[in-house]
Design a protein around this motif. Structure first.
Motif, short mmCIF file in Angstrom:
data_model
loop_
_atom_site.label_atom_id
_atom_site.label_comp_id
_atom_site.label_asym_id
_atom_site.label_seq_id
_atom_site.Cartn_x
_atom_site.Cartn_y
_atom_site.Cartn_z
N THR A 110 36.33 49.89 44.94
CA THR A 110 36.87 50.30 44.03
C THR A 110 38.41 51.43 44.84
O THR A 110 39.22 51.09 43.84
N ALA A 111 39.02 50.59 45.93
CA ALA A 111 39.97 51.21 46.34
C ALA A 111 41.04 49.57 45.70
O ALA A 111 42.10 49.95 44.85
N PHE A 112 40.78 48.38 45.56
CA PHE A 112 41.03 47.77 44.70
C PHE A 112 41.15 47.81 44.00
O PHE A 112 42.49 47.21 43.36
N LEU A 113 39.97 47.59 43.02
CA LEU A 113 40.19 47.75 41.53
C LEU A 113 41.26 49.27 41.05
O LEU A 113 42.11 48.27 40.04
N ALA A 114 41.44 50.23 42.03
CA ALA A 114 42.49 51.33 41.62
C ALA A 114 43.58 50.34 41.79
O ALA A 114 44.60 50.51 41.14
N GLU A 115 44.27 50.01 42.27
CA GLU A 115 45.29 49.69 43.18
C GLU A 115 45.66 48.20 42.14
O GLU A 115 47.16 48.45 41.97
N HIS A 116 45.28 47.67 41.83
CA HIS A 116 45.57 46.05 41.10
C HIS A 116 45.39 46.62 39.33
O HIS A 116 45.88 44.83 38.60
N ALA A 117 44.74 47.77 39.29
CA ALA A 117 44.45 47.84 37.61
C ALA A 117 45.62 47.63 36.90
O ALA A 117 45.91 47.02 35.95
N GLY A 118 46.78 48.25 37.19
CA GLY A 118 48.05 48.51 36.67
C GLY A 118 48.74 46.98 36.99
O GLY A 118 49.12 46.16 35.40
N LEU A 119 48.47 45.92 37.59
CA LEU A 119 48.94 44.77 37.93
C LEU A 119 48.34 43.70 37.08
O LEU A 119 49.16 42.95 35.63
N ARG A 120 47.01 44.46 36.72
CA ARG A 120 46.01 44.21 35.61
C ARG A 120 46.80 43.64 33.94
O ARG A 120 46.78 43.06 33.23
N GLU A 121 47.07 45.16 33.37
CA GLU A 121 47.22 45.54 32.39
C GLU A 121 48.63 44.87 32.20
O GLU A 121 49.20 44.45 31.45
N VAL B 72 50.17 41.94 33.17
CA VAL B 72 49.62 40.33 32.91
C VAL B 72 49.24 40.45 31.38
O VAL B 72 49.42 39.89 30.62
N ARG B 73 48.46 40.94 31.74
CA ARG B 73 47.96 41.26 29.89
C ARG B 73 48.72 40.80 28.84
O ARG B 73 48.79 40.93 27.32
N ALA B 74 49.64 41.88 29.18
CA ALA B 74 50.99 42.60 28.02
C ALA B 74 52.38 41.52 28.46
O ALA B 74 52.74 41.72 28.14
N GLY B 75 51.52 40.91 29.79
CA GLY B 75 53.00 39.66 28.88
C GLY B 75 54.29 40.57 29.76
O GLY B 75 55.82 39.50 29.38
N ARG B 76 54.30 41.35 30.67
CA ARG B 76 55.26 41.75 31.11
C ARG B 76 54.96 41.34 32.96
O ARG B 76 56.00 42.17 33.49
N VAL B 77 55.02 40.47 33.43
CA VAL B 77 55.26 39.89 35.00
C VAL B 77 55.87 38.45 35.08
O VAL B 77 55.97 37.80 33.99
#
Length: 315
Positions: free
Chosen positions: A193-204, A206-211
């Motif tokens: 659960t902590a892993f999901l919460a910590e990296h949710a922002g990074l996933r978004e 990546v999806r938006a092409g902002r990395v």
């Protein structure tokens, strides 16, 4: 705390070196200039002196091979270590894929090691955990998977003669005697659960092409650092033994999406840094994705009882 300030810097910096080679250099026989590796490790906040010390220590352990041409030192991965790198990466990228089928039986290792042989006791436990076993009782370790041959090899290698390894079904067991009780499922759930919460922002992002490539190299490595902890504490218990809402599938889905999605950008940054010192070598940099591993590309098995030195930061 920044990586360069860590009190465990020697250990961490060698792990960082190993992770970068494992992720982007694989089994390449060509050595990389030390100056290029210094520049790559600087992306993670590692000072030049610490980076060079990490290379020397890794070379002293035989994890990398140092070569010299004039005043230039370069480091490459030994052939045997290259196989272990790929095996380790395969283990991490296959974890949680749900492609294993349980036969309803358990591997059980029953053994006794004299109290005075403390180092042997410690090593046995470490290697059994690496194989995915956990202690149900003192001297009784269990795994739902068929790892009996590898367990037997570990015990024989360490000279543990008072030992029995069996593969069997559980006839009856109380709450405390259920083999699943060898693992703390509540703690594992919290970790996922902590892993999901910590990296949710990074996933978004990546999806938006902002990395960008520079961030991708660092973020992908730190993501692998976090993911790498799970196979060491979770034997990937069969779904039949877990609650219906078990979070591992969701955590793996996030990991795969982000790790695979950042691969091309991270590779580009790695190649860019190597290219400043040797453009020809830069063209050889490559990344692999979880899909590559599931297709069986470059998959190999880690020898029984062997723990690879290659691993993410913070191991």
């Amino acid at each position: 705390m920044a990586l360069a300030e860590s009190t465990s810097l020697p250990r961490h910096s060698q792990r960082l070196l190993g992770t970068l080679l494992g992720d982007y250099w694989f089994w390449r026989p060509e050595p990389l200039p030390s100056a290029a590796l210094v520049e790559i490790m600087a992306e993670f906040g590692l000072a030049e002196q610490a980076a060079r010390a990490a290379m020397r220590r890794a070379a002293a352990r035989g994890a990398v091979v140092a070569t010299r041409s004039g005043r230039t030192t370069a480091y490459g991965v030994p052939a045997r270590t290259r196989e272990t790198v790929v095996a380790h990466l395969t283990r991490l990228l296959r974890f949680g894929a749900g492609d294993r089928r349980w036969d309803g039986r358990w591997t059980m290792a029953l053994f006794t090691v004299p109290e005075e042989e403390r180092e042997t006791r410690r090593t046995v436990r470490t290697r059994l955990r690496w194989l995915g076993l956990a202690p149900l009782y003192d001297g009784v370790w269990v795994s739902p998977w068929e790892v009996g041959d590898r367990v037997a090899a570990v015990l024989a290698d360490l000279g543990v003669e008072t030992a029995t390894v069996v593969r069997a079904e559980v006839v009856t067991a109380g709450a405390a005697g259920d083999p699943v009780a060898a693992w703390d499922l509540a703690e594992l759930r919290e970790r996922y659960t902590a892993f999901l919460a910590e990296h949710a922002g990074l996933r978004e992002r990546v999806r938006a092409g902002r990395v960008d490539p520079a961030e991708a190299l660092v973020a992908r490595t730190h993501l692998m650092t976090a993911w790498r902890e799970f196979p060491d504490v979770d034997p990937e218990l069969p779904p039949e033994l877990l609650p219906a809402d078990w979070p591992l599938p969701a955590a793996r889905a996030l990991f795969v999406e982000v790790y695979d999605g950042l691969g091309p950008l991270a590779e580009r940054r790695f190649a860019e840094l190597v290219g400043k010192h040797d453009p020809a070598l830069a063209a050889l940099a490559a990344h692999r994705t979880s899909a590559d591993v599931l297709r069986g590309e470059n998959a190999t098995a880690i020898p029984a009882g062997e723990e690879p030195w290659i691993g993410p930061i913070g191991e």
